[in-house]
Scaffold this active site. Structure first.
Site, PDB file in Angstrom:
ATOM      1  N   GLU A   5      25.507  11.290  14.266  1.00  0.00           N
ATOM      2  CA  GLU A   5      26.385  10.316  13.650  1.00  0.00           C
ATOM      3  C   GLU A   5      25.578   9.436  12.690  1.00  0.00           C
ATOM      4  O   GLU A   5      24.486   8.989  13.022  1.00  0.00           O
ATOM      5  CB  GLU A   5      26.993   9.457  14.772  1.00  0.00           C
ATOM      6  CG  GLU A   5      28.263   8.773  14.438  1.00  0.00           C
ATOM      7  CD  GLU A   5      29.513   9.624  14.692  1.00  0.00           C
ATOM      8  OE1 GLU A   5      29.401  10.838  15.006  1.00  0.00           O
ATOM      9  OE2 GLU A   5      30.610   9.051  14.560  1.00  0.00           O
TER      10      GLU A   5
ATOM     11  N   LYS B 250      29.068   6.370  22.618  1.00  0.00           N
ATOM     12  CA  LYS B 250      29.805   7.057  21.555  1.00  0.00           C
ATOM     13  C   LYS B 250      29.603   6.229  20.292  1.00  0.00           C
ATOM     14  O   LYS B 250      30.084   5.098  20.185  1.00  0.00           O
ATOM     15  CB  LYS B 250      31.287   7.147  21.900  1.00  0.00           C
ATOM     16  CG  LYS B 250      32.086   7.900  20.859  1.00  0.00           C
ATOM     17  CD  LYS B 250      33.487   8.200  21.343  1.00  0.00           C
ATOM     18  CE  LYS B 250      34.232   9.133  20.424  1.00  0.00           C
ATOM     19  NZ  LYS B 250      34.414   8.604  19.069  1.00  0.00           N
TER      20      LYS B 250
ATOM     21  N   GLU C  61       0.840  -1.204   0.000  1.00  0.00           N
ATOM     22  CA  GLU C  61       0.000   0.000   0.000  1.00  0.00           C
ATOM     23  C   GLU C  61       0.873   1.251   0.000  1.00  0.00           C
ATOM     24  O   GLU C  61       0.586   2.238  -0.681  1.00  0.00           O
ATOM     25  CB  GLU C  61      -0.915  -0.012   1.230  1.00  0.00           C
ATOM     26  CG  GLU C  61      -2.048  -1.007   1.102  1.00  0.00           C
ATOM     27  CD  GLU C  61      -2.588  -1.505   2.436  1.00  0.00           C
ATOM     28  OE1 GLU C  61      -3.510  -2.311   2.419  1.00  0.00           O
ATOM     29  OE2 GLU C  61      -2.056  -1.100   3.489  1.00  0.00           O
TER      30      GLU C  61
HETATM   31  S1  IVH Z   1      29.115  15.035  21.289  1.00  0.00           S
HETATM   32  C1  IVH Z   1      32.938  17.054  19.952  1.00  0.00           C
HETATM   33  N1  IVH Z   1      28.119  12.659  21.389  1.00  0.00           N
HETATM   34  O1  IVH Z   1      32.793  11.519  18.319  1.00  0.00           O
HETATM   35  C2  IVH Z   1      31.717  17.744  20.343  1.00  0.00           C
HETATM   36  N2  IVH Z   1      29.881  13.045  19.857  1.00  0.00           N
HETATM   37  O2  IVH Z   1      35.669  11.786  18.639  1.00  0.00           O
HETATM   38  C3  IVH Z   1      30.773  16.922  21.096  1.00  0.00           C
HETATM   39  N3  IVH Z   1      30.488  11.083  18.530  1.00  0.00           N
HETATM   40  O3  IVH Z   1      33.218  13.856  15.847  1.00  0.00           O
HETATM   41  C4  IVH Z   1      30.331  15.774  20.353  1.00  0.00           C
HETATM   42  N4  IVH Z   1      29.016   9.723  19.412  1.00  0.00           N
HETATM   43  O4  IVH Z   1      31.009  12.706  15.819  1.00  0.00           O
HETATM   44  C5  IVH Z   1      29.036  13.441  20.796  1.00  0.00           C
HETATM   45  N5  IVH Z   1      27.106  10.600  21.599  1.00  0.00           N
HETATM   46  C6  IVH Z   1      27.999  11.381  21.009  1.00  0.00           C
HETATM   47  C7  IVH Z   1      28.871  10.916  20.001  1.00  0.00           C
HETATM   48  C8  IVH Z   1      29.802  11.774  19.449  1.00  0.00           C
HETATM   49  C9  IVH Z   1      29.992   9.849  18.521  1.00  0.00           C
HETATM   50  C10 IVH Z   1      31.590  11.508  17.667  1.00  0.00           C
HETATM   51  C11 IVH Z   1      31.454  12.877  17.107  1.00  0.00           C
HETATM   52  C12 IVH Z   1      32.837  13.465  17.109  1.00  0.00           C
HETATM   53  C13 IVH Z   1      33.653  12.335  17.555  1.00  0.00           C
HETATM   54  C14 IVH Z   1      34.803  12.811  18.389  1.00  0.00           C
END
Ligand code: IVH
Length: 707
Positions: free
Chosen positions: A206, A143, A51
């Site tokens: 991400e 992360k 659908e």
């Molecule tokens: S907050 C850096 N939260 O980790 C400013 N980042 O190693 C604050 N990343 O490029 C970022 N999971 O893309 C944040 N839960 C999360 C994350 C996250 C993955 C990545 C982010 C950044 C990288 C730094």
């Protein structure tokens, strides 16, 4: 139901004038947006895929006819656009920072020390207005190990998606981002109490691949002879940077939002807390981490860290640690950044999932489709808390491409899948005795020819009655995602096949307890249990039945799509290529595998025998009906079953919970909502008591779900 019957959509039909076309397009877009949201975010579709396809195709046709009425937030944008010559670069208004890492609790304490110093919370010079120690609380979330991206929304419409790049300038990959199913093309305020949408909003997050999706994609690629991705992160980053967004559209990407950049024109009070940002983003239609935690101090952060690490395998995506953020946004501003990293956040990394070891041997196993799969036998080594002694090498060409030799030192990794893989050879450590592996020309199990069909990378045993293939097919039949037969383990299947008792799944239903009792480790009780367990699968759902058949490229997801679309086995067996290919989510490759499978006489015979022995695949699943009729909704709830169940088998319990929207995991953590404990429950019950998780008896659980 057909699109034309949908009450709130005016009748379609040819010959719209431009006003009529515009009206119809608007209605269709709105409707499809809502269905997308229900399907991808809420996992609770209202209409069948077929659908949905009717609505989608009508919109596509209208937009083709009236190109001026195309819009950037049209759901049709999700299928991708013709290739771009290159990406435009795009400067981030606020730079996208990186994160400092910590590996131990001590390093976390050092970070906290730096936070306190920056906020003047230590030493003598505490001023009147300075915050106090209690004001420094944290918010922690996984992360995500993927590719960072910024999405720009102007008046609630997605207008750009930009990679992180060097943090200052990234690449404009908007067309690709639009193909990601759970990226809202337009922000929603549908949930109760959702905040009004700001004029301008940068959302940061991400792009990742769920581990199950990554593994399935690599399996498909392996079957199709395409190079494999090393891990979900590479696959996500690579997919995001495809110049042809139609390619990106075929990749199973997801987006998880974790923060904001610019927020302009937000009505009411500005954001004050990190968790508020997350909750607001979720309210606007973004997927955010399914587990995050507020913590009053580092001890609470540590608990969360260990909980997450302990259940790492249960997290549906790759997480390489925690990101710990200061919860107060005022304090974040006060803390600022040092070089390219914020002082207010840190990544507390999990132990590495890679390790170096030596290949002692290479072994070949034969799968249910006859594929000869090489496995490296390793000097045992610890990777992320697990001892690994085998790693997959996928296929002959992977061995050649990576030039893996027996005796080589290799880097292995656990990623995207529970099966570890060999990443690469440390060539600098190659010893002179290292031996090249000669891939067998004969099946190591039955001695038949092993051939590599034209255009494929997989070498296959040509003998359909090869005992190894039979064993794998039977084992797959009883596996959790297929018929879920308790007790049909590898050892038993091996005996059944080696003694010539069973040669195909239909044979399983001819078994009586007397056939089984003489086998090793089979008492009368377990023999009866197995016969009962098999009998219960006779009313398994259609999607399980399809999965169990082991049609190439048809895993649980495709099986469900087929079941939902056609509703009966007969209709699926009759479907022609065109009908199959028209289904959203089913490509030509899958369609052709389905057609081939059902056109083979021996497969049709097998199905006839299965049906004759009383199998009658059910659709729609009973639980779904029960869910609707009793109004029970377990979405978002996590269950753990432990101890003996009396009324239900484990498999039934799990299916019931899942069909009502809940999840079942194996270990108890603070995220667990209910532990269903039967007689004999031990450590899991104790853990639940310790964590204050609600414990129910089986009868209470049944009452809860209206049974
Ligand atoms: S907050 C850096 N939260 O980790 C400013 N980042 O190693 C604050 N990343 O490029 C970022 N999971 O893309 C944040 N839960 C999360 C994350 C996250 C993955 C990545 C982010 C950044 C990288 C730094």
């Amino acid at each position: 139901m057909n699109a034309a019957d949908t009450p709130d959509i005016p009748d379609s039909g040819d010959g719209f004038d431009s006003v009529g076309a515009e009206r119809r397009i608007t209605v269709l877009r709105e409707e499809i947006h809502q269905h997308n949201h229900r399907y991808y975010i809420l996992d609770d579709p209202l209409i069948s895929d077929a659908e949905y396809d009717i609505l989608f195709r009508e919109l596509q046709q209208l937009e083709e006819e009236w190109p001026d009425l195309r819009a950037p937030d049209s759901p049709t944008m999700r299928v991708g656009a013709p290739p771009a010559p290159e990406f435009e670069s795009h400067r981030h208004e606020f730079p996208m920072l990186s994160l400092a890492n910590a590996f131990t609790f001590e390093e976390m304490q050092e970070w906290q020390g730096r936070v306190y110093r920056q906020l003047n919370l230590v030493g003598e010079s505490v001023e009147e207005n300075d915050p106090s120690l209690e004001d420094v609380t944290y918010m922690a979330e996984p992360k995500f190990d993927g590719a960072a991206i910024e999405l720009i929304y102007e008046n609630g419409i997605l207008t750009a998606g930009v990679t992180r790049g060097d943090g200052e300038t990234g690449e404009n990959v908007t067309a690709n981002v639009r193909t990601i199913r759970n990226v809202p093309l337009r922000l929603s305020t549908a949930v109760p109490d959702a905040r009004a949408i700001p004029d301008l909003l940068d959302v940061r997050g991400e792009v990742i691949m769920l581990r199950s999706e990554f593994a399935a994609m690599n399996r498909r690629r392996s079957e199709a002879g395409e190079p494999l991705f090393a891990n979900p992160r590479n696959a996500s980053a690579g997919s995001l940077r495809q110049l042809d967004s139609r390619v990106t559209a075929t990749r199973p990407l997801s987006f998880f939002a974790y923060g904001v950049g610019r927020v302009e024109g937000l009505e009411g009070d500005p954001f004050t807390r990190q968790s508020e940002v997350l909750e607001t983003l979720a309210g606007w239609g973004f997927q955010v981490a399914d587990r995050w935690q507020l913590a009053a101090d580092l001890n609470e952060v540590e608990q969360f860290y260990h909980g997450l690490l302990g259940g790492r395998e249960d997290i549906p995506y790759e997480a390489d640690g925690l990101v710990v953020k200061v919860e107060s946004l005022d304090l974040q501003i006060e803390l600022g950044q040092v070089s390219r990293s914020p002082r207010w956040a840190i990544a507390w990394k999990f132990p590495a999932q890679q390790a170096t070891t030596v290949v002692k041997d290479i072994e070949i196993s034969v799968g249910r489709t006859g594929a000869l799969t090489p496995t490296a036998v390793l000097e045992p080594v610890e990777v992320g808390g697990v001892i690994v002694s085998r790693a997959t090498l996928h296929n002959r060409e992977e061995i050649q491409r990576k030039d893996v030799r027996i005796g080589d030192t290799v880097i292995i990794q656990r990623a995207g899948d529970v099966i570890p893989a060999v990443v690469k050879v440390v060539t600098g450590k190659r010893r002179s005795g290292a031996r090249k592996f000669v891939f067998p020309a004969l099946c190591p199990e039955c001695g038949s020819d092993a051939v590599q069909p034209e255009g494929e990378v997989v070498v296959r045993c040509v003998n359909l009655s090869c005992p190894a293939q039979i064993k794998e097919r039977l084992f797959h039949w009883g596996s959790r995602e297929a018929m879920d037969v308790d007790g049909l383990g590898e050892k038993l299947v091996e005996q059944l096949v080696d003694r010539g008792i069973v040669t195909d799944p239909a044979g399983l239903y001819e078994l009586i307890a007397d056939d089984l009792s003489p086998l090793d480790r089979m008492a009368e009780k377990s023999a009866n249990n197995l016969v009962d367990a098999l009998a219960q699968t006779k009313t398994a759902t259609l999607d399980r039945f399809l999965t169990a058949l082991g049609i190439r490229q048809v895993g649980t997801v495709v099986a469900r799509v087929l079941a939902r679309t056609f509703g009966s086995l007969e209709k699926i067996m009759e479907a022609d290529r065109e009908t199959l290919e028209e289904i959203h989510d089913i490509g030509p490759e899958v369609a052709s595998q389905v057609i081939t499978f059902f056109s083979m006489a021996e497969n049709r015979r097998l199905i006839d025998r299965l049906l004759a022995s009383g199998l009658s695949p059910q659709w729609p699943p009973e639980g779904e009906l029960a869910g609707v009729s009793t109004g029970v909704d377990l979405s978002g709830l996590i269950f753990v079953f432990t101890g003996e169940l009396v009324e239900l088998t484990r498999g039934e319990a799990k299916r019931l919970v899942e069909s009502l929207g809940g999840r079942v995991t194996s270990s108890v953590s603070s995220r667990t909502d209910y532990v269903i404990a039967g007689p004999g429950a031990g450590s899991k019950r104790a853990k639940a008591e310790e964590l204050g998780v609600e414990i129910l008896e089986e009868t209470a659980f049944l009452a809860m779900i209206g049974r």
